[in-house]
Design an enzyme around this catalytic site. Structure first.
Site, PDB file in Angstrom:
ATOM      1  N   HIS A  16     -26.371-127.576  37.424  1.00 51.60           N
ATOM      2  CA  HIS A  16     -27.304-128.701  37.566  1.00 51.60           C
ATOM      3  C   HIS A  16     -28.123-128.529  38.840  1.00 51.60           C
ATOM      4  O   HIS A  16     -27.809-129.075  39.893  1.00 51.60           O
ATOM      5  CB  HIS A  16     -26.554-130.036  37.597  1.00 51.60           C
ATOM      6  CG  HIS A  16     -27.446-131.210  37.318  1.00 51.60           C
ATOM      7  ND1 HIS A  16     -27.383-131.941  36.153  1.00 51.60           N
ATOM      8  CD2 HIS A  16     -28.454-131.766  38.041  1.00 51.60           C
ATOM      9  CE1 HIS A  16     -28.287-132.910  36.178  1.00 51.60           C
ATOM     10  NE2 HIS A  16     -28.957-132.818  37.322  1.00 51.60           N
ATOM     11  N   HIS A  18     -32.349-128.459  39.768  1.00 51.50           N
ATOM     12  CA  HIS A  18     -33.729-128.574  39.307  1.00 51.50           C
ATOM     13  C   HIS A  18     -34.626-127.603  40.067  1.00 51.50           C
ATOM     14  O   HIS A  18     -34.435-127.352  41.259  1.00 51.50           O
ATOM     15  CB  HIS A  18     -34.222-130.001  39.485  1.00 51.50           C
ATOM     16  CG  HIS A  18     -33.578-130.971  38.554  1.00 51.50           C
ATOM     17  ND1 HIS A  18     -33.972-131.127  37.250  1.00 51.50           N
ATOM     18  CD2 HIS A  18     -32.537-131.828  38.739  1.00 51.50           C
ATOM     19  CE1 HIS A  18     -33.219-132.047  36.667  1.00 51.50           C
ATOM     20  NE2 HIS A  18     -32.334-132.481  37.552  1.00 51.50           N
ATOM     21  N   HIS A 204     -29.831-135.543  30.541  1.00 49.65           N
ATOM     22  CA  HIS A 204     -29.361-136.446  31.592  1.00 49.65           C
ATOM     23  C   HIS A 204     -28.914-137.765  30.967  1.00 49.65           C
ATOM     24  O   HIS A 204     -29.551-138.270  30.038  1.00 49.65           O
ATOM     25  CB  HIS A 204     -30.491-136.758  32.582  1.00 49.65           C
ATOM     26  CG  HIS A 204     -30.770-135.669  33.558  1.00 49.65           C
ATOM     27  ND1 HIS A 204     -31.010-134.376  33.184  1.00 49.65           N
ATOM     28  CD2 HIS A 204     -30.860-135.687  34.912  1.00 49.65           C
ATOM     29  CE1 HIS A 204     -31.237-133.639  34.267  1.00 49.65           C
ATOM     30  NE2 HIS A 204     -31.154-134.410  35.331  1.00 49.65           N
ATOM     31  N   GLU A 207     -26.243-142.011  34.740  1.00 53.89           N
ATOM     32  CA  GLU A 207     -26.412-142.034  36.193  1.00 53.89           C
ATOM     33  C   GLU A 207     -27.076-143.347  36.588  1.00 53.89           C
ATOM     34  O   GLU A 207     -26.423-144.273  37.045  1.00 53.89           O
ATOM     35  CB  GLU A 207     -27.244-140.850  36.680  1.00 53.89           C
ATOM     36  CG  GLU A 207     -27.385-140.830  38.204  1.00 53.89           C
ATOM     37  CD  GLU A 207     -28.477-139.893  38.696  1.00 53.89           C
ATOM     38  OE1 GLU A 207     -28.409-139.475  39.862  1.00 53.89           O
ATOM     39  OE2 GLU A 207     -29.419-139.605  37.930  1.00 53.89           O
ATOM     40  N   ASP A 285     -28.197-130.755  42.253  1.00 51.22           N
ATOM     41  CA  ASP A 285     -29.293-131.564  41.737  1.00 51.22           C
ATOM     42  C   ASP A 285     -30.624-131.164  42.387  1.00 51.22           C
ATOM     43  O   ASP A 285     -31.323-130.304  41.875  1.00 51.22           O
ATOM     44  CB  ASP A 285     -28.982-133.045  41.941  1.00 51.22           C
ATOM     45  CG  ASP A 285     -29.712-133.953  40.955  1.00 51.22           C
ATOM     46  OD1 ASP A 285     -30.462-133.440  40.125  1.00 51.22           O
ATOM     47  OD2 ASP A 285     -29.519-135.181  41.021  1.00 51.22           O
ATOM     48  N   ASP A 286     -30.974-131.788  43.503  1.00 54.01           N
ATOM     49  CA  ASP A 286     -32.232-131.509  44.212  1.00 54.01           C
ATOM     50  C   ASP A 286     -31.952-131.382  45.710  1.00 54.01           C
ATOM     51  O   ASP A 286     -32.175-132.335  46.466  1.00 54.01           O
ATOM     52  CB  ASP A 286     -33.242-132.632  43.976  1.00 54.01           C
ATOM     53  CG  ASP A 286     -33.649-132.769  42.522  1.00 54.01           C
ATOM     54  OD1 ASP A 286     -34.340-131.856  42.032  1.00 54.01           O
ATOM     55  OD2 ASP A 286     -33.277-133.775  41.887  1.00 54.01           O
TER      56      ASP A 286
END
Length: 350
Positions: A16, A18, A204, A207, A285-286
């Site tokens: 995961h 991005h 996704h 969340e 994630d980011d």
């Protein structure tokens, strides 16, 4: 002082991450200077200070602010060389953190206007991934993700494109952006196209929205993996279903807290998921906006949730098993996890 093993040496898979959010802060600043892009003050301050921006996406205004910063960073990636740099640096960071396999998630429509169209954009990305994988030794593949904020027909176009390039390194199909916008079932045909083409389904869900979001991803999109999925912890029957079906949740502890889904690290339900038998793959994630990369997610599990080295090794195994890595690669990585666990613990935390 407690003796523990170095988590950056634990072999793991990263499922995961991005594309835009994988960038180094210095890279964004350099590219912004190169192209004369004026970044939002909040982003510039965060990138220069080393402190992630203050984010909270539990309301629409907060999500808009997060998306604005994200889009600003994306606007700095304009040429094939920028794509190559982004991919190479993401791989270097992952290797440093012990990753042996990376599936990077991208919506090529974000880059298509500057790279000559949708097909050229995806080809540039796949070429960069292939070259970087050969140069770094890191197994890398691509997960093409549609955007919930766009029309479902756009998602179908992306699904067909993803299937077309399955033999060039695309392994899965996702659905990202604000899960409170757009029903999962609106994208069911796109995911059917992807599944029929042999791709993993990895939307996704669970969340920003609650357990119903997870259930919709399972029922309507037939998810093999869930991006996040942590809100399933609020529903025991749903936890049992995930465990029985072996659906892996790509849990990103740092981003859950940064976006305000949970107030503090101890609130992220890692223990609840783990003890219910739900497979997990920890992800960053980011990192650009959340300030921490892959090994740091394992550190969170260790320091805030009391995961032992044996349990952390099992988390790494779960990430590897959930990946699209070839069987030989999986076997190699799983053996590496056993080797890591067999080493004597070193002094101090990593």
């Amino acid at each position: 002082m407690e003796r523990v093993r170095d988590l950056s040496e634990l072999p793991k898979a990263h499922l995961h991450l991005h594309f835009t959010g994988s960038m180094r802060p210095t890279t964004v600043l350099e590219l912004a200077d190169k192209y004369g892009v004026r970044l939002p003050e909040a982003l510039t301050e965060a990138l220069t200070s080393g402190e992630p921006p203050k984010l909270r996406a539990t309301d629409e205004r907060g999500w808009f602010r997060f998306q604005r910063l994200y889009d600003a960073a994306r606007s700095c990636v304009r040429e094939p060389d920028d794509i190559q740099r982004l991919v190479r640096e993401a791989a270097e960071e992952d290797v440093r953190d012990g990753s042996g396999w990376l599936e990077i998630q991208v919506d090529p429509t974000s880059y298509a206007p500057r790279l000559g169209g949708l097909i050229p954009a995806l080809e540039v990305i796949l070429d960069a991934v292939d070259r970087t994988s050969r140069e770094t030794g890191l197994g890398m593949r691509v997960l093409v993700a549609a955007n919930r904020m766009k029309h479902p027909l756009d998602a179908r176009t992306l699904a067909r494109l993803a299937v077309r390039y399955a033999d060039r390194g695309v392994v899965g199909f996702g659905l990202s952006n604000d899960e409170r916008r757009g029903m999962a079932r609106d994208f069911d045909r796109a995911f059917a196209i992807a599944r029929e083409g042999g791709l993993l389904s990895a939307p996704h869900g669970g969340e920003l929205s609650g357990p119903s979001s997870v259930r919709d991803c399972l029922d309507d999109l037939h998810a093999n993996r869930l991006g996040h999925g942590v809100r399933a912890a609020e529903h025991p029957r749903l936890l049992k279903r995930l465990a029985e079906k072996g659906i892996t949740c790509e849990v990103c502890p740092a981003s859950n807290v940064a976006l305000g889904v949970y107030e503090k690290h101890q609130d992220v339900p890692l223990r609840t998921l783990f003890e219910a038998g739900v497979p997990m793959a920890l992800g960053a994630d980011d990192p650009l906006l959340f300030g921490s990369r892959l090994a740091a997610q394992y550190e969170i599990a260790r320091h805030h949730h009391g995961f032992t080295d044996e349990e952390l090794a099992e988390l790494a195994r779960q990430s590897i098993r959930a990946s699209a890595a070839p069987e030989l690669e999986r076997t190699k990585l799983l053996s590496g996890v056993d080797d890591w666990l067999a080493r004597p613990a070193g002094a101090g935390a990593s």
